[in-house]
Write an enzyme that holds these catalytic residues in place. Sequence first.
Site, PDB file in Angstrom:
ATOM      1  N   HIS A  74       3.935  19.017  -5.208  1.00  5.21           N
ATOM      2  CA  HIS A  74       4.638  19.987  -6.050  1.00  5.21           C
ATOM      3  C   HIS A  74       3.995  21.363  -5.983  1.00  5.21           C
ATOM      4  O   HIS A  74       4.672  22.362  -6.241  1.00  5.21           O
ATOM      5  CB  HIS A  74       4.682  19.487  -7.494  1.00  5.21           C
ATOM      6  CG  HIS A  74       5.744  18.457  -7.730  1.00  5.21           C
ATOM      7  ND1 HIS A  74       6.754  18.611  -8.649  1.00  5.21           N
ATOM      8  CD2 HIS A  74       5.968  17.243  -7.131  1.00  5.21           C
ATOM      9  CE1 HIS A  74       7.553  17.542  -8.617  1.00  5.21           C
ATOM     10  NE2 HIS A  74       7.084  16.701  -7.712  1.00  5.21           N
ATOM     11  N   ASP A  75       2.730  21.415  -5.656  1.00  2.00           N
ATOM     12  CA  ASP A  75       2.087  22.722  -5.475  1.00  2.00           C
ATOM     13  C   ASP A  75       2.486  23.331  -4.128  1.00  2.00           C
ATOM     14  O   ASP A  75       2.968  24.467  -4.071  1.00  2.00           O
ATOM     15  CB  ASP A  75       0.567  22.585  -5.551  1.00  2.00           C
ATOM     16  CG  ASP A  75      -0.136  23.941  -5.406  1.00  2.00           C
ATOM     17  OD1 ASP A  75       0.371  24.930  -5.995  1.00  2.00           O
ATOM     18  OD2 ASP A  75      -1.156  24.023  -4.707  1.00  2.00           O
ATOM     19  N   VAL A  78       6.198  24.583  -3.392  1.00  3.68           N
ATOM     20  CA  VAL A  78       6.664  25.738  -4.159  1.00  3.68           C
ATOM     21  C   VAL A  78       5.666  26.884  -3.986  1.00  3.68           C
ATOM     22  O   VAL A  78       4.552  26.829  -4.494  1.00  3.68           O
ATOM     23  CB  VAL A  78       6.817  25.391  -5.650  1.00  3.68           C
ATOM     24  CG1 VAL A  78       7.393  26.582  -6.416  1.00  3.68           C
ATOM     25  CG2 VAL A  78       7.714  24.166  -5.824  1.00  3.68           C
ATOM     26  N   GLY A  80       3.854  27.597  -1.552  1.00  4.58           N
ATOM     27  CA  GLY A  80       2.696  27.278  -0.719  1.00  4.58           C
ATOM     28  C   GLY A  80       1.558  26.662  -1.507  1.00  4.58           C
ATOM     29  O   GLY A  80       1.589  26.562  -2.740  1.00  4.58           O
ATOM     30  N   ASP A  82      -1.210  27.047  -3.241  1.00  5.93           N
ATOM     31  CA  ASP A  82      -1.959  28.145  -3.870  1.00  5.93           C
ATOM     32  C   ASP A  82      -2.317  27.865  -5.322  1.00  5.93           C
ATOM     33  O   ASP A  82      -2.706  28.774  -6.058  1.00  5.93           O
ATOM     34  CB  ASP A  82      -1.166  29.449  -3.784  1.00  5.93           C
ATOM     35  CG  ASP A  82       0.146  29.400  -4.579  1.00  5.93           C
ATOM     36  OD1 ASP A  82       0.513  28.298  -5.051  1.00  5.93           O
ATOM     37  OD2 ASP A  82       0.789  30.454  -4.727  1.00  5.93           O
ATOM     38  N   HIS A 228       4.728   7.363  -1.403  1.00  5.55           N
ATOM     39  CA  HIS A 228       5.279   6.468  -2.423  1.00  5.55           C
ATOM     40  C   HIS A 228       4.716   5.054  -2.326  1.00  5.55           C
ATOM     41  O   HIS A 228       5.168   4.167  -3.047  1.00  5.55           O
ATOM     42  CB  HIS A 228       6.803   6.429  -2.317  1.00  5.55           C
ATOM     43  CG  HIS A 228       7.463   7.691  -2.778  1.00  5.55           C
ATOM     44  ND1 HIS A 228       8.775   8.013  -2.492  1.00  5.55           N
ATOM     45  CD2 HIS A 228       6.980   8.736  -3.510  1.00  5.55           C
ATOM     46  CE1 HIS A 228       9.070   9.188  -3.019  1.00  5.55           C
ATOM     47  NE2 HIS A 228       7.996   9.644  -3.641  1.00  5.55           N
ATOM     48  N   THR A 229       3.744   4.864  -1.465  1.00  5.19           N
ATOM     49  CA  THR A 229       3.075   3.564  -1.439  1.00  5.19           C
ATOM     50  C   THR A 229       2.134   3.406  -2.628  1.00  5.19           C
ATOM     51  O   THR A 229       1.659   2.316  -2.911  1.00  5.19           O
ATOM     52  CB  THR A 229       2.292   3.376  -0.116  1.00  5.19           C
ATOM     53  OG1 THR A 229       1.917   2.009   0.012  1.00  5.19           O
ATOM     54  CG2 THR A 229       1.038   4.237  -0.073  1.00  5.19           C
ATOM     55  N   ASP A 283       5.812   1.293  -5.408  1.00  5.91           N
ATOM     56  CA  ASP A 283       5.731   0.170  -4.477  1.00  5.91           C
ATOM     57  C   ASP A 283       5.591  -1.102  -5.312  1.00  5.91           C
ATOM     58  O   ASP A 283       4.563  -1.306  -5.957  1.00  5.91           O
ATOM     59  CB  ASP A 283       4.518   0.366  -3.561  1.00  5.91           C
ATOM     60  CG  ASP A 283       4.242  -0.817  -2.644  1.00  5.91           C
ATOM     61  OD1 ASP A 283       4.887  -1.869  -2.804  1.00  5.91           O
ATOM     62  OD2 ASP A 283       3.371  -0.692  -1.765  1.00  5.91           O
ATOM     63  N   ASP A 291      -1.411   1.767   1.569  1.00 12.38           N
ATOM     64  CA  ASP A 291      -1.237   0.954   2.763  1.00 12.38           C
ATOM     65  C   ASP A 291       0.163   1.201   3.330  1.00 12.38           C
ATOM     66  O   ASP A 291       0.837   2.152   2.930  1.00 12.38           O
ATOM     67  CB  ASP A 291      -1.454  -0.531   2.442  1.00 12.38           C
ATOM     68  CG  ASP A 291      -0.553  -1.015   1.298  1.00 12.38           C
ATOM     69  OD1 ASP A 291       0.456  -0.327   0.988  1.00 12.38           O
ATOM     70  OD2 ASP A 291      -0.842  -2.081   0.723  1.00 12.38           O
TER      71      ASP A 291
END
Length: 363
Positions: A74-75, A78, A80, A82, A228-229, A283, A291
């Site tokens: 999320h950083d 949006v 870059g 920073d 998302h694992t 997961d 994994d």
Amino acid sequence: MESKFSIFSPPPNLCNLLILVFFAFAPSPSLSHLSFNFYATSCPAAELMVSNTVRSVSANDPTIPGKLLRLLFHDCFVEGCDASVLLQGNGTERSDPANTSLGGFSVIDAAKRVLEIFCPGTVSCADIIALAARDAVAIVKNSSPHFHVLSISAIIFSCGIRLTIVILKQAGGPAFQIPTGRRDGRLSNSANVRPNIVDTSFTMDEMINLFNSKGLSLDDLVTLSGAHTIGLAHCSAFSDRFQQDSKGNLTLIDTSLDITYAQELIKKCPAGASSTSITVGNDPETSFVFDNQYYRNLLAHKGLFQSDSVLVEDGRTRKQVEEFANSEESFFKSWGDSFLKLTTIDVKTDNEGEIRQSCSFTN
């Protein structure tokens, strides 16, 4: 007869080939302003301080690695990488509803406090986020620690090139070096959030367009979706895959989802349940282990989000999903490459940014 050659004295043809490879993979413009061991002189223990902080907090809260990884996405997506997502105040990225469920801020703040004691005004919050997310992946352990060859660095040596094979012990996700030297941004605008982050209901084309706008390829999309694992999600993040009938019960409307898995989700997130207090693992098999199980889940039609399921349904990405499902080593190798690209999106260096004293506020 077995042939032998010294790694320190490569034959001329090999030298030429390695030189070509070395320059073929020259750093991108963003990467060229960063460097490995950026704090070697100004704060030699910087990366160790961040790593120790992440390990300490994660030992007491196993959800932290997933939170740090999501915070990085999320950083960087949006404005870059920073640390603009950390800034507090009305109208900032952090205040946008899409970011209210983000976590891990306290870990970044804790690392910053330690760094300010030993190396005041030296290490940026943007670097702390990138390092913390990298370390979070590496410490998410499974039951059987193992070794991997993680990188081969080319170093100019004598009349040719010397190869140094770097072998790192790991007990979870891949461990690797990333360049540092990012500066903290001074601006943070909530209006920039929604157009620049992936929504869980995105189609493949929508994700491709967004990733391409960040300089990321289709391969990067599939690889970085592997985040998302680990991690947790609120019921509202996948509620669009169900509908409520006249009796108030949820029924599955997304036929791409395994029916048994769908029923498990309905039990955990019944109609009328709080969308903010109940969470489920991204997961369902190994939600606290980094994994390749995520890709196996996709093949079994157990992707939690619609944006997960499309990876196995679309012919452009299914082959890579199958490769990662069959080879954790292949996934880990690609993860290191794609993570490097992610953490160098539109970085600010030199006078383009600052080194904040507090990660929550500009100087």
